[in-house]
Enzyme design. Sequence first.
Site, PDB file in Angstrom:
ATOM      1  N   HIS A 263     -11.154  -5.373   9.625  1.00  0.00           N
ATOM      2  CA  HIS A 263     -11.892  -5.249   8.363  1.00  0.00           C
ATOM      3  C   HIS A 263     -13.163  -4.441   8.574  1.00  0.00           C
ATOM      4  O   HIS A 263     -14.134  -4.607   7.840  1.00  0.00           O
ATOM      5  CB  HIS A 263     -12.237  -6.626   7.784  1.00  0.00           C
ATOM      6  CG  HIS A 263     -11.048  -7.441   7.401  1.00  0.00           C
ATOM      7  ND1 HIS A 263     -10.269  -8.117   8.311  1.00  0.00           N
ATOM      8  CD2 HIS A 263     -10.459  -7.684   6.201  1.00  0.00           C
ATOM      9  CE1 HIS A 263      -9.290  -8.756   7.697  1.00  0.00           C
ATOM     10  NE2 HIS A 263      -9.382  -8.506   6.409  1.00  0.00           N
TER      11      HIS A 263
ATOM     12  N   GLU B 282       0.810  -1.223   0.000  1.00  0.00           N
ATOM     13  CA  GLU B 282       0.000   0.000   0.000  1.00  0.00           C
ATOM     14  C   GLU B 282       0.844   1.274   0.000  1.00  0.00           C
ATOM     15  O   GLU B 282       0.491   2.273  -0.636  1.00  0.00           O
ATOM     16  CB  GLU B 282      -0.935   0.029   1.208  1.00  0.00           C
ATOM     17  CG  GLU B 282      -2.098  -0.955   1.132  1.00  0.00           C
ATOM     18  CD  GLU B 282      -1.704  -2.381   1.481  1.00  0.00           C
ATOM     19  OE1 GLU B 282      -0.541  -2.598   1.888  1.00  0.00           O
ATOM     20  OE2 GLU B 282      -2.544  -3.281   1.336  1.00  0.00           O
TER      21      GLU B 282
ATOM     22  N   ILE C 203      -5.371   1.291   5.052  1.00  0.00           N
ATOM     23  CA  ILE C 203      -4.878   2.624   4.692  1.00  0.00           C
ATOM     24  C   ILE C 203      -3.786   3.054   5.657  1.00  0.00           C
ATOM     25  O   ILE C 203      -2.925   3.869   5.310  1.00  0.00           O
ATOM     26  CB  ILE C 203      -6.042   3.638   4.630  1.00  0.00           C
ATOM     27  CG1 ILE C 203      -5.676   4.823   3.733  1.00  0.00           C
ATOM     28  CG2 ILE C 203      -6.442   4.099   6.024  1.00  0.00           C
ATOM     29  CD1 ILE C 203      -6.850   5.712   3.373  1.00  0.00           C
TER      30      ILE C 203
ATOM     31  N   PHE D 109      -9.363  -2.857   2.086  1.00  0.00           N
ATOM     32  CA  PHE D 109     -10.254  -2.435   3.174  1.00  0.00           C
ATOM     33  C   PHE D 109      -9.681  -1.111   3.685  1.00  0.00           C
ATOM     34  O   PHE D 109      -8.465  -0.909   3.636  1.00  0.00           O
ATOM     35  CB  PHE D 109     -10.255  -3.454   4.322  1.00  0.00           C
ATOM     36  CG  PHE D 109     -10.995  -4.726   4.041  1.00  0.00           C
ATOM     37  CD1 PHE D 109     -12.248  -4.964   4.602  1.00  0.00           C
ATOM     38  CD2 PHE D 109     -10.439  -5.699   3.226  1.00  0.00           C
ATOM     39  CE1 PHE D 109     -12.923  -6.153   4.344  1.00  0.00           C
ATOM     40  CE2 PHE D 109     -11.114  -6.892   2.965  1.00  0.00           C
ATOM     41  CZ  PHE D 109     -12.363  -7.110   3.530  1.00  0.00           C
ATOM     42  N   ALA D 110     -10.552  -0.244   4.192  1.00  0.00           N
ATOM     43  CA  ALA D 110     -10.070   1.025   4.741  1.00  0.00           C
ATOM     44  C   ALA D 110      -9.030   0.781   5.834  1.00  0.00           C
ATOM     45  O   ALA D 110      -8.143   1.597   6.068  1.00  0.00           O
ATOM     46  CB  ALA D 110     -11.230   1.834   5.319  1.00  0.00           C
ATOM     47  N   ASP D 111      -9.136  -0.366   6.478  1.00  0.00           N
ATOM     48  CA  ASP D 111      -8.206  -0.702   7.555  1.00  0.00           C
ATOM     49  C   ASP D 111      -6.749  -0.686   7.097  1.00  0.00           C
ATOM     50  O   ASP D 111      -5.855  -0.413   7.884  1.00  0.00           O
ATOM     51  CB  ASP D 111      -8.555  -2.092   8.105  1.00  0.00           C
ATOM     52  CG  ASP D 111     -10.047  -2.239   8.405  1.00  0.00           C
ATOM     53  OD1 ASP D 111     -10.856  -2.038   7.490  1.00  0.00           O
ATOM     54  OD2 ASP D 111     -10.385  -2.561   9.556  1.00  0.00           O
TER      55      ASP D 111
HETATM   56  C1  LIG Z   1      -1.244  -4.732   4.548  1.00  0.00           C
HETATM   57  C2  LIG Z   1      -2.321  -5.594   3.980  1.00  0.00           C
HETATM   58  N1  LIG Z   1      -2.857  -5.298   2.796  1.00  0.00           N
HETATM   59  C3  LIG Z   1      -3.861  -6.039   2.282  1.00  0.00           C
HETATM   60  C4  LIG Z   1      -4.345  -7.103   2.958  1.00  0.00           C
HETATM   61  C5  LIG Z   1      -5.528  -7.903   2.378  1.00  0.00           C
HETATM   62  N2  LIG Z   1      -5.099  -9.285   2.163  1.00  0.00           N
HETATM   63  C6  LIG Z   1      -5.348 -10.246   3.065  1.00  0.00           C
HETATM   64  S1  LIG Z   1      -4.567 -11.679   2.699  1.00  0.00           S
HETATM   65  C7  LIG Z   1      -4.001 -11.031   1.213  1.00  0.00           C
HETATM   66  C8  LIG Z   1      -3.149 -11.866   0.336  1.00  0.00           C
HETATM   67  C9  LIG Z   1      -1.987 -12.407   1.086  1.00  0.00           C
HETATM   68  O1  LIG Z   1      -1.189 -13.167   0.273  1.00  0.00           O
HETATM   69  P1  LIG Z   1       0.007 -13.991   0.861  1.00  0.00           P
HETATM   70  O2  LIG Z   1       0.867 -13.122   1.706  1.00  0.00           O
HETATM   71  O3  LIG Z   1       0.668 -14.649  -0.293  1.00  0.00           O
HETATM   72  O4  LIG Z   1      -0.681 -15.060   1.841  1.00  0.00           O
HETATM   73  P2  LIG Z   1      -1.683 -16.226   1.410  1.00  0.00           P
HETATM   74  O5  LIG Z   1      -3.061 -15.707   1.644  1.00  0.00           O
HETATM   75  O6  LIG Z   1      -1.405 -16.590   0.016  1.00  0.00           O
HETATM   76  O7  LIG Z   1      -1.400 -17.359   2.342  1.00  0.00           O
HETATM   77  C10 LIG Z   1      -4.377  -9.712   1.079  1.00  0.00           C
HETATM   78  C11 LIG Z   1      -4.036  -8.858  -0.076  1.00  0.00           C
HETATM   79  C12 LIG Z   1      -3.749  -7.388   4.190  1.00  0.00           C
HETATM   80  N3  LIG Z   1      -4.155  -8.412   4.944  1.00  0.00           N
HETATM   81  N4  LIG Z   1      -2.740  -6.630   4.681  1.00  0.00           N
END
Ligand SMILES: Cc1ncc(C[n+]2csc(CCOP(=O)(O)OP(=O)(O)O)c2C)c(N)n1
Lengths: 325, 325, 343, 343
Positions: free
Chosen positions: C145, C78, C105, C101-103
Amino acid sequence: MELPPDLLHQAHYWMRLTRALDDRGTFLHKQSKIVGGYFSQIGHEAISVGAALALGADDVVAPMHRDLGAYLVRGITPQRILAQYLGRVDGVSHGRDGNIHGMGDLNYGIVGFISHLPASLPVMVGMAHAFVLKGEARVAMGFYGDGGSSQGLSHEALNWAATFRLPMVFICENNQYAYSTPVARQMHVANIADRALGYGMPGAVVDGNDFSAVYHAARTAVERARSGEGPTLIECKTMRMRGHAIHDNMAYVPPALLEEWAQRDPILRLEAHMRERALLDDAALNDLLVRIETELDAAQAFAEQSPYPDPATLTDGVYAEGGFL
Amino acid sequence: MELPPDLLHQAHYWMRLTRALDDRGTFLHKQSKIVGGYFSQIGHEAISVGAALALGADDVVAPMHRDLGAYLVRGITPQRILAQYLGRVDGVSHGRDGNIHGMGDLNYGIVGFISHLPASLPVMVGMAHAFVLKGEARVAMGFYGDGGSSQGLSHEALNWAATFRLPMVFICENNQYAYSTPVARQMHVANIADRALGYGMPGAVVDGNDFSAVYHAARTAVERARSGEGPTLIECKTMRMRGHAIHDNMAYVPPALLEEWAQRDPILRLEAHMRERALLDDAALNDLLVRIETELDAAQAFAEQSPYPDPATLTDGVYAEGGFL
Amino acid sequence: MTWDQGLHKTISTIGDGNGREMTYLEAIRDAMRYELQRDPRVLLLGEDIGVYGGAFKVTQGLIEEFGAQRVIDTPMAELCMISVATGMAFQGFLPVVEMQFADFISTGFDSIVQFAATNHYRWGQAVPITIRAPGGGGLRAGPFHSQSNEAWFAHVPGLKVVAPATPADARGLLISAIRDPNPVIYYETKALYRSLKGAVPTGEEGIVPIGQAAQRQVGEELTIITYAAMVVEALHAAQQLQVEGRSIEVLDLRTIRPLDTEAILASVRKTGKVLIVHEANRTGGVGGEVAALIAEHAFEYLDGPITRLAAPDTPVPYSPPLEDAYRPNAAKILAAARQLLAY
Amino acid sequence: MTWDQGLHKTISTIGDGNGREMTYLEAIRDAMRYELQRDPRVLLLGEDIGVYGGAFKVTQGLIEEFGAQRVIDTPMAELCMISVATGMAFQGFLPVVEMQFADFISTGFDSIVQFAATNHYRWGQAVPITIRAPGGGGLRAGPFHSQSNEAWFAHVPGLKVVAPATPADARGLLISAIRDPNPVIYYETKALYRSLKGAVPTGEEGIVPIGQAAQRQVGEELTIITYAAMVVEALHAAQQLQVEGRSIEVLDLRTIRPLDTEAILASVRKTGKVLIVHEANRTGGVGGEVAALIAEHAFEYLDGPITRLAAPDTPVPYSPPLEDAYRPNAAKILAAARQLLAY
Ligand SMILES: Cc1ncc(C[n+]2csc(CCOP(=O)(O)OP(=O)(O)O)c2C)c(N)n1
Ligand SMILES: Cc1ncc(C[n+]2csc(CCOP(=O)(O)OP(=O)(O)O)c2C)c(N)n1
Ligand SMILES: [Mg+2]
Ligand SMILES: [Mg+2]
């Protein structure tokens, strides 16, 4: 490969101007004319000038606080820079931002530096990304330091540029210290450029006090970027020859280290090389120095005559007006 | 090197329990009993169980959302986990945090996961740093994903651990996707573990669906860490066999890729190996599965009977009481 | 299927007037499609917004329509994403960045408040970026979330912050945000995505300027000032009170920064009583700023204490009874309004 | 020499009572030394705090006295630093983290608001860390070395925020912060480091509990509510008014979160008029929350509009005439107070 005389003369002028402007700043600071702190870049001239000269007119760059040379090469005048240091209305940021910060002007392809290191690196990546989207053969260059290399943002910027194969050149200025912190307490590797492999881009370590070496590496990276082959990370090894800022006496630096690096002064090295090739003699050097001092006297006079900003303008410009209709 | 039968039996139990609990979660979600979303970890059993079994009782670990196996191995019971999923007062977070988040309990050396990836990685580095300061021969382990590897924070954590030579083991679960994003859009390198060199620590790529490989690599890293030789980065290659969360039908994943990885199922592989060594037969497997289902039936009953938290407790516990006098 | 499917149990309709009926979510998508069509400088950046169509499917179909050059799936980063958008803006683009999610940000916070917000003041460089932040709770999504963190940005000079409460505003304010030459944080309310429908004026008609509040219900006895998810709740409460013969004004702020001070003061000067409602945590929330403006500039007109109804000062809890106790709603608004009316 | 040397032109003295006379800076150092001596669990983390003694030399001498195991120079990585401190706290340490300037706290923001602040609520794990944030302007340091960004954290459940205005409080609140089992953001005011002296009670005597405001001057006609750098300025203004025969109360909040609501309301109920002053930007600042509390809970006692005096909504400008116009001071407080007295 020998560099052409023209280029060396140019580089020599910019490097000497950079140092003289830097000394002028120190002098003005001693006279309590500078507002706030003052950052010297002595020792970094070959890097900032070498890298900036490798760029084309349409390229963009975000210099850091020790890249005075890059501002000058790109066309930000000593007038505007000194007025900036003095907090005057003719300073690049019109008295709003301080010393070396916020000296941005996209007319010269320069993004204004912010303190939060290395905040401008991913912004340059964004500009590089924009060039690709627009189909323009332009290149973006960003600087960061050994200290800034510890920030996660440097990783994100390198990874983004590599993933999208963007026309971006990363110049890492490893000057052995981040404020008082030596590189050995910043990382457990010998070369920051070795990280390039982990992103899938070429990395190069160059002697940051050797103009030709910096220029060659930067030029190669810029050409590579321009031809669509993606980003490069260049680590320039140098030494910060002054304190972090003017108040810092660098008691934490072993004197021997400073002496050792003083022997490798980038300007004296360039001059020795030019003398060897009969491109410079005492008289010519003297002429140049006089010319530069005259130029800076005028710049200083301009800056000192520039008014302070009117407090009535305090709240102007927080928001841009207009819109994209 | 062949692993001892005891260890394989242990691993087998935990991996089967993990999968069965995961299936139970899916089932409860279909019944609309789970509060909010649900994350499946199918395919990750060898990693979470293999890495967690390499730790000692006093070591600490921060599992991610697909490391259910690590929670179980460390001693968080299916009772508490299912009550957590159902938002009940006997859940690990007492209904305050959701599904796989916030299931921390330092009595079992587990730090509660937060969404912001990979936020717990540097926290584990801090625990490893604390062990060194206290002179304790303990190890911290942190998980992150291919997606999380793009976050600057992963870089900061790796660099900090390397610089201070901390007893830290980084487990990167490269399961080919971050939500819908394939690794190729996340990075331009084949192996995340290749980045280890750029920090001055060893890196290893292992088959994340091979329990023995994961266990060996983790064990080696844990021993290295415990003996004061510093951190290791282990990249476990695997495949996320379900959607990002239960709502996601993974239309973006080529079916052939899933089929290919289904052939490499970590549990079936472990079982094949155990059968080869005559450590498992149909009857034993059946016994185990029955035992696990019975265990989970009891856990589910416990969870469903656990009350919801009393709304009167809503504002309790925002602050810790007491102090360090 | 999307993550929040099935969670939007009741569907409300808001807004009369002309226009196509859309859900709140469709209105957001429509604004992006409209702007992508209209202006080649507009592009979208975010995690999983392209092929997948976004975690909530808000951008669904846009990559097919506009291509991967304009609907860009990014690495999960981000802080870099927002900085990259800023760099693109420096090169003439008008990027719209989606936070999943806004979270999240907060992960990009540094680049927003330090860099994007300050460039124009410092060196005259505009930063026309829009950051979409799907915020708010009520979906059993727990502390990470469900956040409503707009107050962080409401304090930062150089930023604009909007928070539409209706489908028409969702479209109209997003178009304005995209065209605004400043960084705009656009808080969209997840709980409204599929639960709120309304007529949405199309074309240029539907543009809603930043900085203007909307009178959602006209009344004489008390003003409820609110925004985002709480507007529908406030309207339910106000309508119930109307049945009981009371006359309630409902003012939807729509823009959080800059606040429409004139509209706020005008309404309070008329009614003399004010109830401020938001879903965000009470202490340090936007409600404090609104109350302070009133207490300073409409002091003489007040007939009762300026009352705030907001979430208590805890993270957003996960378990249904806790979240229900946590989140303001029509019933709680009704109770607070009754108390204030009786003052 | 330190960066700010020579910028502290006049030196004020504040606080009577017993104790050793110290500058504000010495009092901060004294608190750290006292705690490092008292409790082996206390340790310091930060950039350049060891060998160099910190950018402002606040930690000078501590590495010599306590060693590099307890005064730890870190890589330049605020986000990691705060997370590492949290991990250390999980292992029984009481880390005190220095941000080189409060401005850089935004770089560590995510870990503070999402992780450190929420652990105890979510899974019962205390996070006893202290984050020292040298804030405020007046030192010609421009937009990135002058910020007063406490309002961001004043909104976050799970955090405590303190902002001492006197040497005695600087010591007393830092000790309390270190011993508090929660994450505490400790805003120290750079402009006071060497310009403010006062008697500082030593030992356990000097501990100042978190959450209690201090009546700096007792008065009847108007209450000035303020904190940090503005306390001395408010006192100057109040003393001038006293000379003119007016009776002004000055309430120093000392703690920003949790606010001492009782003290605020008690003072306002007595005087009926309130002027809130802070150095931070006006909109969305802590003053809004204070005003809202008063407007809700002391409404009947008010004899005039709740007035706020704060920095205008711009970044902190660099050039002296701009910064002087930007920053509230005694003269501006005096003018605002006079206007309110005349109401
Ligand atoms: C800082 C942040 N940005 C966005 C998200 C939303 N999000 C949750 S899991 C995910 C994908 C994570 O991928 P990875 O690190 O490869 O783990 P996997 O789910 O594949 O085990 C995202 C984008 C988050 N949790 N944290
Ligand atoms: C995010 C952030 N944290 C702290 C600082 C304070 N600071 C300013 S310069 C500096 C050292 C920078 O070192 P390096 O990147 O090596 O650049 P150099 O000054 O050596 O050229 C520090 C810690 C900062 N500017 N940004
Ligand atoms: Mg350096
Ligand atoms: Mg993944």
